[in-house]
Design an enzyme around this catalytic site. Sequence first.
Site, PDB file in Angstrom:
ATOM      1  N   GLU A 204     -12.991  -6.662   6.080  1.00  0.00           N
ATOM      2  CA  GLU A 204     -12.229  -7.469   5.122  1.00  0.00           C
ATOM      3  C   GLU A 204     -12.706  -8.923   5.087  1.00  0.00           C
ATOM      4  O   GLU A 204     -12.224  -9.765   5.841  1.00  0.00           O
ATOM      5  CB  GLU A 204     -10.728  -7.443   5.475  1.00  0.00           C
TER       6      GLU A 204
ATOM      7  N   LYS B  74     -12.450  -3.868   2.444  1.00  0.00           N
ATOM      8  CA  LYS B  74     -11.186  -4.416   1.923  1.00  0.00           C
ATOM      9  C   LYS B  74     -11.549  -5.726   1.248  1.00  0.00           C
ATOM     10  O   LYS B  74     -11.890  -6.714   1.910  1.00  0.00           O
ATOM     11  CB  LYS B  74     -10.183  -4.612   3.056  1.00  0.00           C
TER      12      LYS B  74
HETATM   13  C1  5MM Z   1      -0.315  -7.798   6.136  1.00  0.00           C
HETATM   14  O1  5MM Z   1      -1.003  -9.004   6.329  1.00  0.00           O
HETATM   15  C2  5MM Z   1      -2.222  -8.906   7.088  1.00  0.00           C
HETATM   16  C3  5MM Z   1      -2.138  -9.736   8.305  1.00  0.00           C
HETATM   17  O2  5MM Z   1      -2.257 -11.102   7.984  1.00  0.00           O
HETATM   18  P1  5MM Z   1      -2.003 -12.237   9.107  1.00  0.00           P
HETATM   19  O3  5MM Z   1      -2.912 -11.953  10.259  1.00  0.00           O
HETATM   20  O4  5MM Z   1      -2.327 -13.505   8.387  1.00  0.00           O
HETATM   21  O5  5MM Z   1      -0.567 -12.151   9.491  1.00  0.00           O
HETATM   22  C4  5MM Z   1      -3.408  -9.317   6.184  1.00  0.00           C
HETATM   23  O6  5MM Z   1      -4.641  -9.195   6.849  1.00  0.00           O
HETATM   24  C5  5MM Z   1      -3.408  -8.418   5.008  1.00  0.00           C
HETATM   25  O7  5MM Z   1      -3.789  -7.128   5.426  1.00  0.00           O
HETATM   26  C6  5MM Z   1      -4.353  -8.845   3.919  1.00  0.00           C
HETATM   27  O8  5MM Z   1      -4.362 -10.229   3.732  1.00  0.00           O
HETATM   28  C7  5MM Z   1      -3.875  -8.192   2.655  1.00  0.00           C
HETATM   29  O9  5MM Z   1      -2.487  -8.446   2.513  1.00  0.00           O
HETATM   30  P2  5MM Z   1      -1.963  -8.930   1.085  1.00  0.00           P
HETATM   31  O10 5MM Z   1      -0.536  -9.359   1.349  1.00  0.00           O
HETATM   32  O11 5MM Z   1      -2.854 -10.043   0.660  1.00  0.00           O
HETATM   33  O12 5MM Z   1      -2.069  -7.698   0.213  1.00  0.00           O
END
Ligand code: 5MM
Length: 351
Positions: free
Chosen positions: A177, A222
């Site tokens: 990602e 991702k």
């Molecule tokens: C669910 O959020 C994931 C963890 O983020 P943090 O480490 O900042 O808490 C994050 O990696 C997430 O999988 C991705 O950003 C995609 O989530 P969104 O909300 O952008 O779909």
Amino acid sequence: MLKCLEEIAQKLVTPGQGILAADESDNTIKKNFDSIAIKSTQQSRRDYREMLFREKKAIQEYISGIILFDETIRQKAADGTPLIELISSADAIPGIKVDRGTKLLTSSDIEKITEGLDGLRERLVEYYEMGARFAKWRAVITITDLKPTRYCINVNAHALARYAYLCQEVGLVPIVEPEVLMDSEHAFHDINRCYEVTASTLRVTFEHLIDAGVSLDSIVLKANMVTSGRLCVKQACSEEVAELTVRCLKTNVPSIVPGIAFLSGGQNEVLATERLSLMNQISNLPWNLTFSYGRALQATALATWAGSKVNVLAAQKAFSYRAKMNSLATFGKWNADIEVGLSSFAQKLNP
Ligand code: 5MM
């Protein structure tokens, strides 16, 4: 081993299904819980995630895998069932976030490097033994007038490649990602600048993955969609987002990669679904395009739950509904008429 990895990667991006990103770190889930005035504790985090994972029918139908946080993969439901078992018994694949978050790059006051490589091999073995079959590592790239630097893209791509290789070595499919942020406080950029930065980030990431010997048929990318920054005055429409995202991916992502699961990145739930559907209406895509949403699958469910047992059923229905809309989007079959809106949906629940 590799045959099995390929199968897991294929299953994660099966048309009709996508990934639930439930791996919010403690800081992120605290912010989410603040929005519903709920204290973030081990138990409230467990209750919330248990509520999602017990929506068995929706998970069986629309969710291929669920990404967990370290705390969650070790937790038990209120009745003592390990949460990871709830996921497996709904035929979804348990996954685990293995990066340890981002820190400032020493040479920069904005750019970040993702940490977590020290001791990673041993941690991956432990997660495999606990039942995880895929992992996730997120790098973040920030756009300003002068950034990202080539150095930032390179060090993050290098870490992603080392992580991905180690995952495959122990039998976990790596989700790779490299997120170009659309919602940072600096995000004044337009969609063309996002295209340019996403293209370089993907190109460099794949160069590093190939140099590290990662099997590209056994990963899931991702990716962010190519969008205008959150603070850009002129926001690109969904058709343009879909067209530029697919063009950018076609130019920079090898066709051997089985699938791309988008992050939502701060787009609202309906826009994230609409854009995924528009992309899947474009013909001759070499990979499957699906979702790996956190906020765009959970926002309404979280607000509906609001920390109360009496709201569990309604919150599960909200999650199920969003998952179904995104499932339709993986076939390019979502449209605004189908999106009846949760208000009428909730009315049907409580007539
Ligand atoms: C669910 O959020 C994931 C963890 O983020 P943090 O480490 O900042 O808490 C994050 O990696 C997430 O999988 C991705 O950003 C995609 O989530 P969104 O909300 O952008 O779909």
